[in-house]
Design a protein around this motif. Sequence first.
Motif, short mmCIF file in Angstrom:
data_model
loop_
_atom_site.label_atom_id
_atom_site.label_comp_id
_atom_site.label_asym_id
_atom_site.label_seq_id
_atom_site.Cartn_x
_atom_site.Cartn_y
_atom_site.Cartn_z
N LEU A 6 0.83 -1.21 0.00
CA LEU A 6 0.00 0.00 0.00
C LEU A 6 0.86 1.25 0.00
O LEU A 6 0.62 2.19 -0.77
CB LEU A 6 -0.92 0.00 1.22
N ALA A 7 1.88 1.28 0.86
CA ALA A 7 2.76 2.46 0.93
C ALA A 7 3.43 2.73 -0.41
O ALA A 7 3.53 3.88 -0.85
CB ALA A 7 3.80 2.26 2.02
N ASN A 8 3.85 1.69 -1.08
CA ASN A 8 4.53 1.85 -2.36
C ASN A 8 3.56 2.22 -3.47
O ASN A 8 3.87 3.05 -4.34
CB ASN A 8 5.30 0.58 -2.71
N THR A 9 2.37 1.64 -3.44
CA THR A 9 1.34 1.98 -4.44
C THR A 9 0.93 3.43 -4.31
O THR A 9 0.85 4.18 -5.29
CB THR A 9 0.13 1.05 -4.29
N LEU A 10 0.66 3.87 -3.08
CA LEU A 10 0.27 5.26 -2.85
C LEU A 10 1.43 6.21 -3.10
O LEU A 10 1.23 7.33 -3.59
CB LEU A 10 -0.26 5.43 -1.43
N GLY A 11 2.64 5.76 -2.76
CA GLY A 11 3.81 6.60 -2.97
C GLY A 11 3.99 6.98 -4.43
O GLY A 11 4.39 8.11 -4.74
N ARG A 12 3.68 6.05 -5.32
CA ARG A 12 3.79 6.35 -6.75
C ARG A 12 2.75 7.38 -7.19
O ARG A 12 2.90 8.00 -8.25
CB ARG A 12 3.66 5.06 -7.57
N LEU A 13 1.73 7.56 -6.35
CA LEU A 13 0.70 8.57 -6.64
C LEU A 13 0.93 9.85 -5.85
O LEU A 13 0.12 10.78 -5.87
CB LEU A 13 -0.68 8.00 -6.28
N GLY A 14 2.05 9.89 -5.10
CA GLY A 14 2.37 11.08 -4.32
C GLY A 14 1.60 11.18 -3.01
O GLY A 14 1.48 12.27 -2.44
N ILE A 15 1.08 10.04 -2.52
CA ILE A 15 0.27 10.03 -1.29
C ILE A 15 1.04 9.27 -0.21
O ILE A 15 1.33 8.09 -0.37
CB ILE A 15 -1.09 9.35 -1.54
N PRO A 16 1.36 9.90 0.93
CA PRO A 16 2.05 9.19 2.01
C PRO A 16 1.06 8.50 2.94
O PRO A 16 -0.11 8.88 3.02
CB PRO A 16 2.76 10.33 2.74
N LEU A 17 1.54 7.48 3.64
CA LEU A 17 0.85 7.00 4.83
C LEU A 17 1.40 7.81 6.00
O LEU A 17 2.62 7.88 6.19
CB LEU A 17 1.10 5.50 5.04
N LYS A 18 0.53 8.41 6.79
CA LYS A 18 0.96 9.39 7.78
C LYS A 18 0.98 8.82 9.19
O LYS A 18 0.17 7.94 9.54
CB LYS A 18 0.04 10.60 7.73
N ALA A 19 1.88 9.35 10.00
CA ALA A 19 1.93 8.99 11.42
C ALA A 19 0.55 9.23 12.04
O ALA A 19 -0.09 10.25 11.77
CB ALA A 19 2.98 9.83 12.13
N GLY A 20 0.10 8.25 12.85
CA GLY A 20 -1.21 8.35 13.48
C GLY A 20 -2.31 7.66 12.71
O GLY A 20 -3.39 7.40 13.26
N GLU A 21 -2.06 7.35 11.43
CA GLU A 21 -3.11 6.71 10.64
C GLU A 21 -3.29 5.25 11.04
O GLU A 21 -2.37 4.58 11.50
CB GLU A 21 -2.80 6.80 9.15
N ILE A 22 -4.51 4.76 10.81
CA ILE A 22 -4.87 3.36 11.01
C ILE A 22 -4.88 2.70 9.64
O ILE A 22 -5.53 3.21 8.71
CB ILE A 22 -6.27 3.23 11.64
N ILE A 23 -4.20 1.58 9.51
CA ILE A 23 -4.16 0.85 8.24
C ILE A 23 -4.78 -0.52 8.44
O ILE A 23 -4.27 -1.33 9.22
CB ILE A 23 -2.72 0.69 7.70
N LEU A 24 -5.89 -0.79 7.76
CA LEU A 24 -6.52 -2.10 7.80
C LEU A 24 -5.85 -2.95 6.73
O LEU A 24 -5.90 -2.63 5.55
CB LEU A 24 -8.02 -2.00 7.54
N SER A 25 -5.22 -4.06 7.15
CA SER A 25 -4.29 -4.76 6.26
C SER A 25 -4.94 -5.81 5.37
O SER A 25 -4.27 -6.34 4.48
CB SER A 25 -3.18 -5.41 7.09
N GLY A 26 -6.20 -6.14 5.59
CA GLY A 26 -6.87 -7.10 4.71
C GLY A 26 -7.32 -8.36 5.43
O GLY A 26 -6.71 -8.79 6.42
N ALA A 27 -8.39 -8.96 4.93
CA ALA A 27 -9.02 -10.10 5.59
C ALA A 27 -8.12 -11.33 5.60
O ALA A 27 -7.44 -11.62 4.63
CB ALA A 27 -10.33 -10.44 4.90
N GLN A 28 -8.18 -12.06 6.72
CA GLN A 28 -7.41 -13.30 6.85
C GLN A 28 -8.30 -14.54 6.74
O GLN A 28 -7.80 -15.66 6.85
CB GLN A 28 -6.69 -13.30 8.21
N ALA A 29 -9.60 -14.34 6.52
CA ALA A 29 -10.53 -15.47 6.45
C ALA A 29 -11.70 -15.07 5.55
O ALA A 29 -11.85 -13.89 5.20
CB ALA A 29 -11.02 -15.83 7.86
N PRO A 30 -12.56 -16.02 5.17
CA PRO A 30 -13.67 -15.71 4.27
C PRO A 30 -14.65 -14.70 4.85
O PRO A 30 -14.77 -14.55 6.07
CB PRO A 30 -14.34 -17.08 4.06
#
Length: 265
Positions: free
Chosen positions: A211-235
């Motif tokens: 996500l950080a690299n995908t957004l970085g290519r668009l000029g968008i940072p992940l910022k300190a304090g943000e919550i990142i939901l990393s994706g489902a681990q089950a159905p």
Amino acid sequence: MDSTKIESLGDALYEALRSGRPTQKISALEPESDIEDAYRIQLRMLERRLAAGDEVVGKKIGLTSRAIQDALGVYQPDFGQVTKRMLFEDGATIDLSTLMQPRLEGELAFRLKEDLIGPGVTVTDVIRATDYVTPCFEIVDTRFDDWKIKIQDTVADNASCGVFVLGDAKADPRDLDLSLAGMVIEKNGEVVATGAGAAVQGSPVMAVAWLANTLGRLGIPLKAGEIILSGAQAPLLDVRDGDHFTCEIAGIGSCEMRFVGRAMV
């Protein structure tokens, strides 16, 4: 796709969110649309939410596990924005009448203490920038008439995010191998799903780096304090009035919630 059409489609999704009445799929209205168009529509929908007083508190990664990809028939990751009005605390009761076609997934959330600016972000960078990880429920939703969606539909619809419940338990990712951390979801006291971090692009940490690299290519940072939901681990799981869910992740702790009422659609 021209800007007028982008605005119109984004406004239609926002109105569907506000009113609870589904709108037509992007893939049906604009079959030649691509992912870039879809993200522009997503941003227009977000603009409407922010203009109504909401604020961005983080990001979500979607479609990271094969189980979720198979369920929706969409085979590449995507991302969306999570906002303050979407956030509920551990133990929350969610009123289904505020949602349209909700389904539930369990995952790991990251709270950042440092910015992550791609491209070039590594797994080590993600771990260093993370304050803590915690179990989380995401209640996915669709503002379209059913879940038979294509990639441009889910992307435009803010990666099909409804609301999320953030656990109180906190763990340092330096102390764990998150790819091996097992997850158990119980519904009304019975185990209904299990999974492990490896289901999320090999590890939730790798998903956040993506996500950080995908957004970085668009000029968008992940910022300190943000919550990142990393994706489902089950159905994905169906939900109904009165359902009580717990999500336990080994070495980290648990999160719980319940549902009341009936969904709008």
